[in-house]
Design an enzyme around this catalytic site. Structure first.
Site, PDB file in Angstrom:
ATOM      1  N   ARG A   1       0.964  -1.210   0.210  1.00  7.19           N
ATOM      2  CA  ARG A   1       0.086   0.245   0.180  1.00  7.19           C
ATOM      3  C   ARG A   1       0.785   1.247  -0.071  1.00  7.19           C
ATOM      4  NH1 ARG A   1      -5.056  -1.716   0.593  1.00  7.19           N
ATOM      5  NH2 ARG A   1      -5.507  -3.359   2.050  1.00  7.19           N
TER       6      ARG A   1
ATOM      7  N   GLY B   1      -7.106  -3.310  -6.013  1.00  4.36           N
ATOM      8  CA  GLY B   1      -8.726  -2.083  -5.934  1.00  4.36           C
ATOM      9  C   GLY B   1      -8.838  -0.894  -6.131  1.00  4.36           C
TER      10      GLY B   1
ATOM     11  N   ASP C   1     -13.750  -7.770  -1.209  1.00  4.48           N
ATOM     12  CA  ASP C   1     -14.663  -7.042  -1.109  1.00  4.48           C
ATOM     13  C   ASP C   1     -16.301  -6.816  -1.261  1.00  4.48           C
ATOM     14  OD1 ASP C   1     -12.942  -7.183   1.506  1.00  4.48           O
ATOM     15  OD2 ASP C   1     -13.171  -4.006   1.534  1.00  4.48           O
TER      16      ASP C   1
ATOM     17  N   GLY D   1     -14.326  -6.738   4.909  1.00  2.00           N
ATOM     18  CA  GLY D   1     -15.421  -5.818   4.816  1.00  2.00           C
ATOM     19  C   GLY D   1     -15.549  -4.418   5.520  1.00  2.00           C
TER      20      GLY D   1
ATOM     21  N   GLU E   1     -16.432  -6.553   9.145  1.00  5.48           N
ATOM     22  CA  GLU E   1     -15.294  -5.514  10.229  1.00  5.48           C
ATOM     23  C   GLU E   1     -15.370  -3.333  10.131  1.00  5.48           C
ATOM     24  OE1 GLU E   1     -11.411  -4.976   8.153  1.00  5.48           O
ATOM     25  OE2 GLU E   1     -12.323  -5.440   6.681  1.00  5.48           O
TER      26      GLU E   1
ATOM     27  N   ILE F   1      -9.705 -16.037   4.960  1.00  7.39           N
ATOM     28  CA  ILE F   1     -10.542 -15.962   3.644  1.00  7.39           C
ATOM     29  C   ILE F   1     -10.085 -15.930   2.495  1.00  7.39           C
ATOM     30  CG2 ILE F   1     -13.278 -15.912   6.046  1.00  7.39           C
ATOM     31  CD1 ILE F   1     -13.481 -13.186   4.395  1.00  7.39           C
TER      32      ILE F   1
HETATM   33  N1  LIG Z   1      -5.915   8.067  -5.670  1.00  3.43           N
HETATM   34  C1  LIG Z   1      -4.938   7.902  -5.769  1.00  3.43           C
HETATM   35  N2  LIG Z   1      -3.713   7.949  -6.817  1.00  3.43           N
HETATM   36  C2  LIG Z   1      -2.912   7.490  -6.914  1.00  3.43           C
HETATM   37  N3  LIG Z   1      -2.499   5.996  -6.073  1.00  3.43           N
HETATM   38  C3  LIG Z   1      -3.566   5.821  -5.625  1.00  3.43           C
HETATM   39  C4  LIG Z   1      -4.638   6.549  -5.012  1.00  3.43           C
HETATM   40  N4  LIG Z   1      -5.406   5.706  -4.155  1.00  3.43           N
HETATM   41  C5  LIG Z   1      -4.117   5.013  -3.991  1.00  3.43           C
HETATM   42  N5  LIG Z   1      -3.458   4.589  -4.723  1.00  3.43           N
HETATM   43  C6  LIG Z   1      -2.077   2.907  -4.594  1.00  3.43           C
HETATM   44  O1  LIG Z   1      -2.916   2.835  -5.115  1.00  3.43           O
HETATM   45  C7  LIG Z   1      -2.334   1.302  -4.153  1.00  3.43           C
HETATM   46  C8  LIG Z   1      -3.041   0.281  -3.440  1.00  3.43           C
HETATM   47  O2  LIG Z   1      -4.107   1.175  -3.302  1.00  3.43           O
HETATM   48  P1  LIG Z   1      -5.021   0.381  -1.847  1.00  3.43           P
HETATM   49  O3  LIG Z   1      -3.764   0.062  -0.853  1.00  3.43           O
HETATM   50  O4  LIG Z   1      -5.907   1.665  -1.101  1.00  3.43           O
HETATM   51  O5  LIG Z   1      -5.565  -0.740  -2.100  1.00  3.43           O
HETATM   52  P2  LIG Z   1      -6.955  -1.266  -3.350  1.00  3.43           P
HETATM   53  O6  LIG Z   1      -6.216  -0.835  -4.063  1.00  3.43           O
HETATM   54  O7  LIG Z   1      -7.751   0.117  -3.238  1.00  3.43           O
HETATM   55  O8  LIG Z   1      -7.024  -2.335  -3.078  1.00  3.43           O
HETATM   56  P3  LIG Z   1      -7.962  -2.745  -1.515  1.00  3.43           P
HETATM   57  O9  LIG Z   1      -8.797  -2.183  -1.248  1.00  3.43           O
HETATM   58  O10 LIG Z   1      -9.278  -4.278  -2.265  1.00  3.43           O
HETATM   59  O11 LIG Z   1      -6.549  -3.968  -0.727  1.00  3.43           O
HETATM   60  C9  LIG Z   1      -1.171   2.131  -3.489  1.00  3.43           C
HETATM   61  O12 LIG Z   1      -0.193   1.749  -3.950  1.00  3.43           O
HETATM   62  C10 LIG Z   1      -2.119   3.504  -3.324  1.00  3.43           C
HETATM   63  O13 LIG Z   1      -0.441   4.284  -3.207  1.00  3.43           O
HETATM   64  O1  LIG Z   2      -4.489  -6.101   3.708  1.00  2.00           O
HETATM   65  P1  LIG Z   2      -4.347  -4.561   4.998  1.00  2.00           P
HETATM   66  O2  LIG Z   2      -3.558  -3.850   4.853  1.00  2.00           O
HETATM   67  O3  LIG Z   2      -4.525  -5.596   6.485  1.00  2.00           O
HETATM   68  O4  LIG Z   2      -6.113  -4.539   4.720  1.00  2.00           O
HETATM   69  C1  LIG Z   2      -7.099  -5.361   5.681  1.00  2.00           C
HETATM   70  C2  LIG Z   2      -8.194  -4.226   4.484  1.00  2.00           C
HETATM   71  O5  LIG Z   2      -8.063  -5.048   3.353  1.00  2.00           O
HETATM   72  C3  LIG Z   2      -9.342  -5.601   2.972  1.00  2.00           C
HETATM   73  O6  LIG Z   2      -9.456  -7.468   2.705  1.00  2.00           O
HETATM   74  C4  LIG Z   2      -9.595  -5.344   1.366  1.00  2.00           C
HETATM   75  O7  LIG Z   2      -9.626  -3.961   1.118  1.00  2.00           O
HETATM   76  C5  LIG Z   2     -10.441  -5.145   3.438  1.00  2.00           C
HETATM   77  O8  LIG Z   2     -11.391  -6.259   2.978  1.00  2.00           O
HETATM   78  C6  LIG Z   2      -9.911  -5.011   5.019  1.00  2.00           C
HETATM   79  O9  LIG Z   2     -10.195  -3.974   6.118  1.00  2.00           O
HETATM   80 MG   LIG Z   3      -9.611  -0.264  -1.609  1.00  2.00          MG
END
Ligand SMILES: Nc1ncnc2c1ncn2[C@@H]1O[C@H](COP(=O)(O)OP(=O)(O)OP(=O)(O)O)[C@@H](O)[C@H]1O
Ligand SMILES: O=P(O)(O)OC[C@H]1O[C@](O)(CO)[C@@H](O)[C@@H]1O
Ligand SMILES: [Mg+2]
EC number: 2.7.1.11
Length: 535
Positions: free
Chosen positions: A213, A238, A269, A313, A368, A427
């Protein structure tokens, strides 16, 4: 009759050549009206478009009877006169037997398929699939794959099938894996991915490339893409990841690079809008059954016992809702979308007491993200965020377990037992089940076909069962959430017999939801009050 008439088909191809205003890449949408060939630009300042998509040029084609195509960008939008090549699939013995293997360039997929006789034809997306002509020669392609965000069952299958799809269908041999998410573009070495290297990875959970992340530095990422000579970027992740992909695409277009950017939506989710369902969701629901079964066994093995299961979630309660519906052992399901209260008439405590008196046991499933506002009232809100800026939630499972225990010990004479099960990552860290594997294969292949055909700035996914190329802004501007005035949630309430916890004010608020959920089951459509007004 074809969805697009011949006039709009001509205009559709014109769109790629001349419909884009390159002089000002900010806040413009190209609108083509197939009835009169009228081209106009729309301001992209609608409140539903989030700020970091301000640069996105929306490509919108309008047609007869309210037909709207929300199209995806194409490399020729900003690089004119790109040469094309015959699709190598036409000489592939496995595919040449398929009648009409190639998708007609003008095929589109309807966003909403439940219509009335006077409904406008509504929003459509470009149909995914192989095209007769491609914009890359096989040995010209240097592809890369990156995985970002949390884990989800099936990521390895998508990686495998992108590599194998490129190799077997298009003769592409140079595919790089970017390790450790977005920051891996500029802080890690790449790994070479071949069909042999990825052969078995779909049997393992997680992502063979690693993930992270945060760490999205657009300039450094695009520099790395340019320096390595990469011309196809496959981004699995995501909503946050797709926002990151949109920014990467904008920068690539600004630099005028012949680089196709394709997103593959990943979220355990199921919170990504427009697409029918996200890959790995079914696997997660299946895996959640084990926790619910354990809770049920525990609950039925001693007097007045409550089995409480917390499931993932963050903002959307789909996993909890579907796991509950599938199990039939659950007496109460609590999700972020449905506010609830603990004390007094119609509250959770009253319901638990009633259930225990009737049955001697009960099972509660809580997502959650549920009840976070109640936690904030009783605990001090921390406002902590993860590296991507997602809010870190307080543990609602532990909190509610304690509140239930306190209630029964202090306010009733009933001795209870509470077994709290928190399967958390179990899960989502598992390998995907068979149906998700097939789904992941189709997603990967659709992404490969799209990039080879020169489309870019797209996310791929099934819309009403047909794979489509969806512009990034559509995927990132809202979240898919359970609509609690929808029939699906009513089914759940009727299967658990739990109170709705809703006041009439809550129902009014819920009905203000702009976007109905995407389709998870064939009849998961909102009732009349919630019909989306944009179609
Ligand atoms: N608005 C944004 N602009 C540029 N990069 C972004 C932005 N939001 C998130 N990212 C980048 O996207 C990557 C993943 O984002 P995030 O950790 O929110 O997970 P996600 O793709 O939403 O997946 P999930 O929520 O299912 O775990 C990270 O490296 C983050 O820096
Ligand atoms: O992997 P991390 O950073 O603990 O994030 C957990 C989160 O990622 C998810 O699995 C997907 O966004 C959520 O359900 C949960 O809150
Ligand atoms: Mg996300």
């Amino acid at each position: 009759m074809d969805l697009i008439n011949s006039k709009s088909s001509i205009l559709g191809s014109k769109l790629r050549g001349c419909g884009v205003d390159r002089s000002n890449s900010n806040s413009k949408a190209v609108v083509l009206d197939s009835r009169n060939g009228f081209v106009k630009f729309l301001s992209n300042s609608s409140p539903s478009v989030m700020e970091n998509k301000g640069n996105s040029q929306l490509k919108i084609v309008t047609g007869d009877a309210g037909f709207v195509l929300e199209d995806v960008p194409h490399l020729t939008d900003y690089i004119p006169d790109l040469p094309t090549y015959p699709n190598p699939l036409q000489d592939n013995p496995a595919y040449s037997v398929v009648k009409q293997y190639f998708v007609n360039d003008d095929d589109t997929v309807a966003h909403k398929i439940v219509v009335h006789k006077n409904s406008p034809r509504g929003t459509h997306f470009r149909r995914a699939g192989p095209r007769q002509k491609v914009y890359f020669e096989s040995d010209e392609v240097r592809a890369c794959i990156v995985t970002c965000g949390g884990l989800c069952p099936g990521i390895n299958t998508v990686i495998r099938e992108i590599v194998c799809g490129l190799h077997h269908m298009y003769g592409v041999t140079r595919v790089l894996g970017i390790e450790g998410g977005y920051r891996g573009f500029y802080s890690r070495n790449t790994i070479t991915l071949t069909p042999k290297v990825v052969n078995d990875i779909h049997k393992r959970g997680g992502t063979t490339l690693g993930t992270s992340r945060g760490g999205h530095n657009t300039k450094k990422i695009v520099d790395s893409i340019q320096d390595r000579g990469i011309n196809q970027v496959y981004i699995i992740g995501g909503d946050g990841t797709q926002q990151g992909a949109a920014v990467i695409f904008e920068e690539i277009r600004r630099r005028g690079l012949k680089v196709a950017v394709g997103g593959i939506p990943k979220t355990v989710d199921n919170d990504i809008p427009v697409i029918d369902k996200s890959f790995g969701f079914d696997t997660a629901v299946e895996e959640a059954q084990r926790a619910i079964n354990a809770a049920h066994v525990e609950a039925t093995s001693c007097d007045n016992c409550i089995g409480l299961v917390k499931l993932m979630g963050r903002y959307s309660g789909f996993i909890a809702m579907y796991a509950t519906l599938a199990s039939r052992d659950v007496d109460c399901c609590l999700i972020p979308e449905s506010p609830f209260y603990l004390e007094g008439a119609g509250g959770l405590f009253e319901y638990i007491e009633k259930r225990l008196k009737e049955n001697g046991h009960m099972v509660i499933v809580i997502a959650e993200g549920a009840g976070q506002e109640l936690l904030c009232e009783s605990l001090r809100s921390t406002d902590q965020k993860d590296a991507s800026g997602n809010k870190l939630l307080q543990d609602v499972g532990l909190w509610i377990s304690q509140r239930i225990k306190d209630y029964f010990s202090k306010q009733t004479k009933m001795a209870i037992n509470l077994k709290y099960i928190d399967p958390t990552y179990m899960i989502r860290a598992v390998p995907s089940i068979a149906s998700d594997n097939v789904y992941c294969t189709l997603l990967a292949q659709s992404a490969v076909h799209g990039a080879m055909a020169g489309y870019t700035g797209f996310t791929v996914g099934p819309v009403n069962g047909r794979h489509a190329y969806i512009p990034f802004n559509r995927i990132t501007e809202t979240q898919n959430r359970v609509v609690i005035t929808d029939r699906m949630w009513a089914r759940l309430l009727s299967s658990t017999n739990q109170p709705s916890f809703l006041s009439s004010k809550d129902v009014i608020e819920a009905n203000k939801e702009e976007e109905p959920p995407t389709q998870l089951l064939d009849d998961n459509y909102p009732d009349k009050k919630l019909i989306n007004t944009d179609t």
